[in-house]
Design a protein around this motif. Structure first.
Motif, short mmCIF file in Angstrom:
data_model
loop_
_atom_site.label_atom_id
_atom_site.label_comp_id
_atom_site.label_asym_id
_atom_site.label_seq_id
_atom_site.Cartn_x
_atom_site.Cartn_y
_atom_site.Cartn_z
N GLU A 15 0.81 -1.22 0.00
CA GLU A 15 0.00 0.00 0.00
C GLU A 15 0.84 1.27 0.00
N LEU A 16 2.08 1.17 0.53
CA LEU A 16 2.95 2.35 0.73
C LEU A 16 2.21 3.44 1.51
N HIS A 17 1.47 2.98 2.52
CA HIS A 17 0.70 3.89 3.37
C HIS A 17 0.28 3.09 4.61
N PHE A 18 0.65 3.57 5.80
CA PHE A 18 0.36 2.80 7.02
C PHE A 18 -1.13 2.73 7.30
N GLY A 19 -1.85 3.81 7.04
CA GLY A 19 -3.29 3.80 7.26
C GLY A 19 -4.00 2.82 6.35
N HIS A 20 -3.63 2.83 5.04
CA HIS A 20 -4.26 1.91 4.10
C HIS A 20 -3.87 0.46 4.41
N ALA A 21 -2.62 0.27 4.83
CA ALA A 21 -2.19 -1.09 5.20
C ALA A 21 -2.98 -1.60 6.40
N PHE A 48 11.57 1.17 5.44
CA PHE A 48 10.81 2.24 4.79
C PHE A 48 11.43 3.59 5.12
N VAL A 49 11.31 4.51 4.17
CA VAL A 49 11.57 5.93 4.42
C VAL A 49 10.22 6.57 4.65
N ARG A 50 10.02 7.10 5.85
CA ARG A 50 8.73 7.67 6.22
C ARG A 50 8.76 9.17 6.01
N LYS A 51 7.93 9.63 5.08
CA LYS A 51 7.78 11.05 4.82
C LYS A 51 6.41 11.49 5.31
N HIS A 52 6.11 12.78 5.20
CA HIS A 52 4.88 13.31 5.77
C HIS A 52 3.64 12.65 5.18
N HIS A 53 3.56 12.60 3.86
CA HIS A 53 2.40 12.00 3.20
C HIS A 53 2.80 10.83 2.31
N GLU A 54 3.96 10.25 2.57
CA GLU A 54 4.46 9.22 1.64
C GLU A 54 5.33 8.23 2.40
N VAL A 55 5.25 6.97 1.99
CA VAL A 55 6.12 5.92 2.50
C VAL A 55 6.81 5.27 1.31
#
Length: 305
Positions: A15-21, A48-55
């Motif tokens: 998903e490249l998104h913790f909420g969606h995952a 993972f590289v964790r950015k503000h609105h992106e993983v």
């Protein structure tokens, strides 16, 4: 390292998104993030590289992703091998149902399962939808009736029902004077919603629809309807409940302190459906019979309850 760590990593990698995952796993984001951090700590690398609105996957994450996916597939296949080598007569059919479902509706489905599965034994478990979906994905359950949506490539879904809501309020609430309610009646009120922990995708989807139409939503810490009823009893909030006739948890509002009024909004509902592991029906004749039964029973689509 355990299966849970790999499953959470795989979901975030897809998903490249913790909420969606988290929604994919029917969990909240916190345990998913915690599991990934534990895996990173054990491996000694960032995945993972964790950015503000992106993983974004790191090189180590890119290397691990296909291997983790293969391990999870192998674990599910081992379960299927065990099932397929059992004799049909000895085969135990494992079925799950959310304990938030209307009891009579789940009981009807369970009777169909027992009829198709006979003379085999049928084991039944009741858990929140999130746990049931995970158990199906892992091969621990054959079939489960849960709240939707469920969006997992390895899991098939058959929607069976759409449950409409009533608005629950104190008996002296001004809204109780109406025979039925529309969303416009709730626009100056706060709607209290249960915690999404037990079925994140369904509750979060409901909250998003209500927030667009109503605006003021209060997320409570509890999933227990008794606690939610106590909140309504001691506040000016209202909440959503299934109709009293459906029984189960909605019966908490069968009290002179409360009034329920039907909410006439077709877009505001809970979807219910059956889930099973897609690959399993290719090797498991028992499960294939159950899925065929379900498809025949709901051949005209989901029913409105």
């Amino acid at each position: 390292m355990d299966i849970h760590h790999l499953r959470c990593f795989d979901a975030v990698a897809r998903e490249l998104h913790f909420g969606h995952a988290a929604a994919r796993l029917h969990l909240t984001p916190s345990p998913v993030s915690r599991a990934v951090k534990e895996l990173e700590r054990e491996l000694g690398v960032d995945l993972f590289v964790r950015k503000h609105h992106e993983v974004v996957l790191t090189p180590a994450g890119v290397a691990l992703a296909p291997r983790a996916r293969a391990v999870l597939a192998d674990i599910a296949d081992i379960t299927l091998i065990g099932q397929s080598t059992a004799t049909d007569r000895a085969r135990v059919v494992r079925v799950g149902g959310s304990f938030h479902l209307p009891p009579a509706y789940f009981d009807e489905f369970l009777e169909l399962v027992k009829r198709v599965a006979a003379p085999r034994a049928v084991d039944v478990v009741s858990h929140p939808s999130a746990k049931l979906v995970s158990s199906v994905e892992q091969g621990e359950l054959d079939l489960a009736m849960v709240y939707l949506p469920v969006v997992i490539p390895e899991v098939s879904v058959l929607e069976t029902a759409r449950l409409s809501f009533s608005v629950a309020m104190k008996s002296d609430d001004p809204l109780a004077a109406n025979e039925h309610l529309m969303l416009e009646h709730l626009r100056d009120r706060t709607v209290a919603i249960a915690s999404p922990r037990s079925q994140p995708a369904a509750v979060n989807g409901l909250s998003e629809r209500l927030r667009r139409e109503v605006g003021s939503i209060r997320h409570l810490e509890d999933t227990d309807m008794m606690s939610i009823a106590n909140h309504i009893r001691h506040s000016d909030d209202v909440t959503l409940s299934l109709d009293l006739a459906m029984g189960g948890t909605s019966r908490v509002f069968d009290d002179v302190a409360f009034t329920l009024r039907p909410l006439h909004e077709p877009s505001i509902h809970f979807a219910v459906g059956l889930v099973w592991r897609t690959a399993a029906i290719a090797t498991d004749r028992v499960l294939l019979s159950l899925v065929d039964m379900a498809r025949e029973r709901w051949r005209n689509g989901p029913e409105s309850l």
